[in-house]
Design an enzyme around this catalytic site. Structure first.
Site, short mmCIF file in Angstrom:
data_model
loop_
_atom_site.label_atom_id
_atom_site.label_comp_id
_atom_site.label_asym_id
_atom_site.label_seq_id
_atom_site.Cartn_x
_atom_site.Cartn_y
_atom_site.Cartn_z
N TYR A 138 51.92 -41.81 29.14
CA TYR A 138 50.84 -41.82 30.15
C TYR A 138 49.57 -41.35 29.42
CZ TYR A 138 52.74 -43.02 34.25
OH TYR A 138 53.56 -43.60 35.36
N GLU A 148 49.12 -43.25 40.48
CA GLU A 148 50.16 -43.33 39.59
C GLU A 148 50.29 -42.40 38.40
OE1 GLU A 148 50.31 -47.52 37.64
OE2 GLU A 148 50.75 -46.51 35.88
N CYS A 177 46.76 -50.50 34.19
CA CYS A 177 47.94 -50.38 33.86
C CYS A 177 48.34 -51.75 33.56
CB CYS A 177 48.89 -50.05 34.75
SG CYS A 177 50.72 -50.12 34.51
N CYS A 187 48.10 -43.57 27.65
CA CYS A 187 47.30 -44.74 28.35
C CYS A 187 46.13 -44.37 29.06
CB CYS A 187 47.93 -45.70 28.82
SG CYS A 187 48.72 -45.49 30.57
N GLU A 219 52.50 -53.62 41.31
CA GLU A 219 53.96 -52.86 41.82
C GLU A 219 54.68 -53.78 42.72
OE1 GLU A 219 54.60 -49.67 39.99
OE2 GLU A 219 52.49 -49.36 39.26
N CYS A 231 54.90 -50.41 29.49
CA CYS A 231 55.53 -49.41 28.81
C CYS A 231 57.07 -49.00 29.35
CB CYS A 231 54.62 -48.43 29.09
SG CYS A 231 52.91 -48.57 28.24
N THR A 254 56.87 -51.75 38.22
CA THR A 254 55.63 -52.12 37.39
C THR A 254 55.66 -53.50 36.66
OG1 THR A 254 55.16 -49.78 37.19
CG2 THR A 254 53.92 -51.08 35.77
N HIS A 263 58.63 -41.61 28.69
CA HIS A 263 57.57 -42.38 29.29
C HIS A 263 56.43 -41.48 29.94
CE1 HIS A 263 56.43 -45.87 31.61
NE2 HIS A 263 56.46 -45.50 32.71
#
Lengths: 495, 495, 495, 495
Positions: free
Chosen positions: A306, A456, A110, A308, A267, A114, A201, A302
């Site tokens: 994901y 996550e 991550c 990603c 996080e 974002c 995050t 959002h």
């Protein structure tokens, strides 16, 4: 000069590249804790640094592939980092998703930028809607804030999830009112907020934070209906960085044992104690009716972000294929079939996210928002398929990923040679390369970056049930029933 | 007195309970390495100790629930620990499985004593078969060895998996002949073996090891077709304990961060350098034709032994329900439904294993062996369902399992109170209890014991493809085709 | 006037609406067989008629929703039915898919016009490529053919699947050369083709057929490398309409028992015996090197066309919800959850198909082609999810879908009243409406239209393994491996 | 002589074999309807006959394999057909399940005799329990009834599912009291019952029916709490045989088109209009408190009885393998892999059912009952895996199963030869054999016997949700939570 201007003084010189970014993080006075100790300089902390490296890739990409990492903004009237851009057409969202996949491929984790990006898009339209209705000036303030952020090229984090306490109660009903972030004081300069945000995050690696309510509010929750931007080093903020699986292996083992020594996620728990926000940085204060659309728009953006994870999927598929090659079995039919299955699942996720971008619709402010149904469907697939991809990667890799000696054993005179003798794969493969690739698979499926790739993927941007609720809302069941009745030859709906 | 008798001198006094067991492990001179360092006393090593604790539960259970943990053996003519018993009827296998599930429930991890148990059952029948054919004395030797082991109540480990090198080649074709364990020398007292065994469960925590070939052999592989028993502290043995996910968290975090501080599994690489085995402890030497049935019988026993994972499943289901209770959502329909699904999958595994026990068949030696098809089916389900159970546990638990501050932060004056304030669940739940149960879920799904619950469930006792090959062999496809032809009205098979 | 012009004489007057279409099918002299009998007039055959009704909806839609069903073509320089349009940009494919979903919703079955549509797009680009390379005139011929077809607004069917005989042999190696369609004679007017095409969707309901090779060809397969257009009533053609599940229920039961009395699909075996094709309608003759790209492009178009199944999914979800409403359980949590799951799966298919359209790329001829990877992924999901959606629909509907008395029993004086008494659902629901909706669910999950919703979803446009082969080809595994190596810290690829 | 004796007069001569059974069905005066018409002689009805053939196999098996199909009963003190036996130990249930699988293999459909069998086991224990509590004589009556039935070797059907009407209401709350079967009159000879039972398996093919309540009752539902045995030809009974997919294909196509011409299932709606039951045949009348345990015991028996579907699975796996062989692709890796997957799923069902039998427990009456949790788990797997097995069978078989010409076309002079030419598979395979095996796969996955293999697998013995409720009840969640707390180091349960 507005009262917020002083807050921007450190950012006069824009951040251009990764080195600038590292420099910009140094020397800040922040209350950061990890494993019971105050972290004096996060940039130099061996466990935190990989998360900063991952964030830095968002700057590197902008330099190396500007068509992907940058875009001209009509707000700053100049090219800006795409992580600071409000999507102005479906193509912006499409390219955003391609950028996210590419960064997933580059970092295998991550890269943390974002949430802020999706907060920007959300605030753009929600402030616009409030102003139209109420004659407030939030949108103008927000644009000014964003213009400065774009010019300075800072990292904006987004902070949404409150601790929530008793989940059956609204904010104003909680025994401790701080369990949702709220305004505790107001004066002529601004507001003061207290509370906490969880699972944040990349917060320590950011420059600014936009905080937002986490759910639908009622009229009695006015004080909790607040949106604003603050510097991450604002007085009154405390960060507790959470533990990740094997976070310390980089320290106690080494680069090879870490699997992916360079990159990781982050996080933290952020506590707010009467943190001051000047009026210029307040984008909602009491307009509780807009909390639900704010949350829906944010999650719609959002959940598609994901995508990603398909970049991480690319890495994991590649790692599994490489491990199979090291074992001399890449051409075996069941191995090939598993690689195909992993790819099929990975591309299914990708297709859902991309469809949600291509079918984006404009909101009143002009910002484009992903298709809501498809974005929820996309994220819902993300709560399932990475787990199966990870299982298949482990299947191909073999049990050695969890029984392999430490890198340190390699350097031991007595056992190092034994390990080199017995852990070799097919001819032509370095034992250490074999170990490295297996450690990477371990890293992504059961160690540090599994946090991002698996857990996550379940809970980020809302847990599976949150998507099911949205899918239920959007599924137009009455329309579908009417279609069925028509084909069945039923003239009218039952009472 | 045979030449092996000296090797038993340390075991004159039987091990009765867990304390005896711990004592029996101390002071041995073994070459044990972990993370690049020689481990002088494994019992005192904080990372290794939890795996010894798990093994010790096999003794505790025998004391606390003798009907489960012990059984009368007709070999020693006395009650023995069930882990040293050759199954003499289906009921023995049924109770064995109940014991394994119970130990899974007690430890939440791999208690490491099943490989040796399943090696015993296998050697009993294979030595018998060889002797019948060849007039050798292996079976008698083996019974004598086992009688002593039962009397001494020692832990026997089983060692099967060779490094294998180039997987397309037989042992005798490898460029390095040591890539499969082999006899390198013979004299009038016994044999000398060299090579290595990988992924060895609980080896350091055992007293004896039975080593066995890992696959079908050819005539040219005579020297690699060897079975024998050795003490784990025999000269010439070196152990490298493998790294597990977050193995060091118990050191750097603490009991709470570890999730399950008391219990863990253990796997190591064992290197053999001319290790001596007296004739009395050699149970196969050159009878290559029996290697394949040895492997098939061992895997048939061992695949059903994975019923232990249903004990881990019980713990994980309970932990998820407890976490839901802490969040005040245990009664919510989608939570209940997920708990039911987890239970359904867990009990499906159980049912397959139990059916494989109930339908066991006797071999020539009188030992009973699980039904081969059902045992493969059972293990194949184990390669799938724990992953889904783990995913659902994480779904119920929430993202906090991977973002939670360290236990050490709780003890910090500045952030400890903040964590206690913001991490609380519903009224009546201690924050630390909430954290503990989430750490346990983390432990079993993404941290140290996920090694055993997930990856080992995939690869232990053979990878998924190994089961598919056995299922293909046993599926009687010609018989099924004949049934289909009959119903379809086809008079005869196509040419 | 070219020699093909006579073939168009019947189509001088364009087909405008569904009534014109029905009229256009009447009075043709075709060799059509069904259940052992020659069908003199398919339009009037009760089993065949529902498939014609489904096709007719493509005309109705064009009239009722021209933005969906029609598009301006630059070939005819006029608005044409979208089923006759070559996609000129990604938006054309996007709207095509929306049209297909809508027709799926309207008919609840296969409306049969997509094969021809996808054949048009394919021929447009392949003929262009051949001409560029070889200086032939195929593209010009094809454009002229298409211009006439667009003007006449006829139905073009596509014929691809050969019988194939021994699948391990190329066409020229088959013991019977007719097992792949081939040129058996050539003269100065044109060519003559013999062979057969199987599983031909809607052929009897079409006006023209484009036949194409079914797989990669070799140089020795020149005579089998042939593409052309023929009238469906050309001399030498014979059609055997295949049986569908419960195809005759419409005859022996009635409209209610049929479930979906109005609409159904149709597949037939077409035999070609020296069928003449004038040069003007030959679009490939011997250019074997282009057979593979023809097949790949066709399947890329056609696999995305399975988006139509999401329209059927809409109907089935609606039917399940209606059935739940009739039972008074629509609000029960597990019912709602199943409807959400069905929707999630349905929209996942939709998203994959739509992404494949949005990310279409132009070919040399200017025609746009869906993204190949995503189109394969989309179809692969279609081979799985409708089965689960159907299972869930049956779960919600209850066992009555397979045990319900016939509609005829309702009309029987003795048992009719008993059925009305005992089959009632919640108050306010007509017993016959309840029966109708259950029959529709039966129809789509286990009866006539399950053929299209389930089996055709598996095998249409290529069986699951065909998609896996394409996914394997497109998955860029070397690139993925390089990414993994980089993150693992491996400097170079193993030899 | 009791008043019931006259009812047994027709059964003086025991039914020994299938021929006796057919004879026993002839000439009865029953009100049977199908498709709107009264069926004068069901044995001769072409659509009903295959279901009678399937039932007859239960007699044939008893003759051919008495160790499987018969067992000595201590009630009749003689060997009886196993379908009339009360299980007296776990082994009885184990052999029962082997018999069920074998009959599944023989018929490829539902052989309809298990409902009655499971009703017998249930009544044995429930009547015993009532008598112990209330001093009634139900158990003695039941034993006498059963003794006569065993001696006569009749088919006993079981009738449980009431229409239920408004599912949110108890029987006594329904607007029409007949929506649950009830006692409408009592006199000194016996009772009179009215109502209906739905989805009744094989009722028309039986000699006697045991009717039972379908769910938990309350005190106000006394009149609905009734169990008794009646002859299927008792005055006041009406049967409406339900439609099955393609039930008429045997008539309109022929043996080949039918796929499995010989065997099929049967379900009907039975209406009761003041049907007299002499006291001797009443086994519960008003004891509402026992309705729930009656239902639970019946479903526990009956859910395990779905082991029969593994026999159907055997046939379908064999058919798929045969079809692959006809296509010359049996050795292809993805085909083999699919056959293995089908087998794995099929054997998983088998293992769950068998474990539920082996772990049976005795009830107070001495009858053994399957393990409740495992029986529910077994059935729950049956609601899932046959759907996937069927999908894989269709995948292997190819699309021809749904596009194939009718058998009648084969006999047509014009198209028959064309079909033989073009539908051939690999050399050595008869075209008609290829067609037959494909029709069998069609039959079991989308045509008549898919009713039994798929839909009935979902809903028979309770829909999926019914099993989930039972699993939830039996999952001992508090015990599991305690285990988790202990490992997590939590000293006590939260309040």
């Amino acid at each position: 000069m507005d009262s917020s201007e002083a807050l921007w003084v450190d950012f006069k010189k824009p951040i251009v590249n990764a080195e600038d970014y590292f420099a910009s993080l140094r020397g800040r006075r922040m209350n950061v804790f990890f494993m019971g100790e105050r972290v004096s300089e996060p940039v130099d902390h061996p466990v935190i640094r990989p998360s900063i490296n991952a964030m830095a890739e968002t700057y590197r990409l902008a330099g190396e592939r500007p068509e992907l990492g940058t875009v001209r903004s009509e707000i700053a009237r100049q090219p800006v980092n795409r992580f600071l851009h409000v999507p102005a057409n479906p193509g912006d969202l499409v390219t955003k998703h391609e950028m996210q996949r590419e960064l997933g491929r580059r970092t295998g984790t991550c890269f943390q930028r974002c949430v802020g990006l999706d907060a920007i898009g959300t605030c753009h339209s929600v402030t616009f809607d409030i102003d139209v209705k109420n004659g407030t000036k939030y949108h103008e303030r927000f644009l000014e804030f964003l213009r400065r952020a774009q010019a300075a090229n800072v990292v904006i984090g987004g902070a949404m999830t409150d601790p929530k306490g008793d989940r059956s109660k609204a904010p104003h009903q909680q025994s401790d009112p701080d369990l949702f972030l709220r305004v505790v004081k107001r004066d002529d300069k601004g507001i003061y907020v207290s509370g906490a945000k969880m699972h944040q995050t990349g917060a320590v690696n950011s420059h600014w934070l936009i905080f937002m309510p986490t759910m639908r509010m009622t009229e009695a929750d006015r004080d909790w209906s607040v949106v604003g931007a603050i510097r991450v080093d604002a007085p009154g903020l405390t960060y507790v960085v959470g533990r990740q699986t094997n976070d310390t292996r980089i320290v106690d083992g080494g680069a090879m044992d870490a699997g992916n020594a360079q990159f990781a996620g982050q996080e933290s728990l952020i506590v707010f104690e009467e943190v001051f926000v000047p009026h210029e940085h307040v984008f909602m204060d009491g307009e509780w009716e807009y909390a639900s659309s704010l949350v829906e728009r944010f999650t719609t953006y959002h959940r598609s972000s994901y995508v990603c994870k398909t970049g991480l999927g690319d890495v994991l598929i590649g790692a599994a294929a490489e491990a199979a090659s090291h074992n001399g079995v890449e051409g075996v039919s069941h191995i090939k079939d598993k690689l195909v299955e992993m790819t099929h699942l990975n591309e299914t996720i990708y297709s859902s996210c991309m469809a949600a971008a291509h079918q984006a619709k404009p909101m009143a402010s002009g910002a484009y928002l992903n298709d809501e149904m498809l974005s929820n469907v996309a994220k819902h697939n993300v709560t399932r398929f990475p787990f199966e991809i990870a299982r298949l990667a482990q299947d191909i890799a073999g049990g050695l990923i969890v029984t392999m000696p430490s890198e340190k054993d390699l350097h031991n005179n007595e056992v190092g040679p034994l390990i080199r003798k017995f852990l070799r794969g097919r001819d032509g493969v370095e034992v250490t390369d074999r170990m490295r690739i297996l450690r990477l698979i371990e890293n992504m499926t059961i160690v540090r970056n599994a946090v991002g790739y698996l857990t996550e993927s379940l809970h980020g941007a809302g847990s599976p049930q949150a998507q099911r609720i949205q899918i239920a809302r959007g599924m137009k069941i009455e329309e579908k029933k009417a279609r069925a009745r028509k084909l069945a030859g039923i003239s009218q709906s039952a009472k």
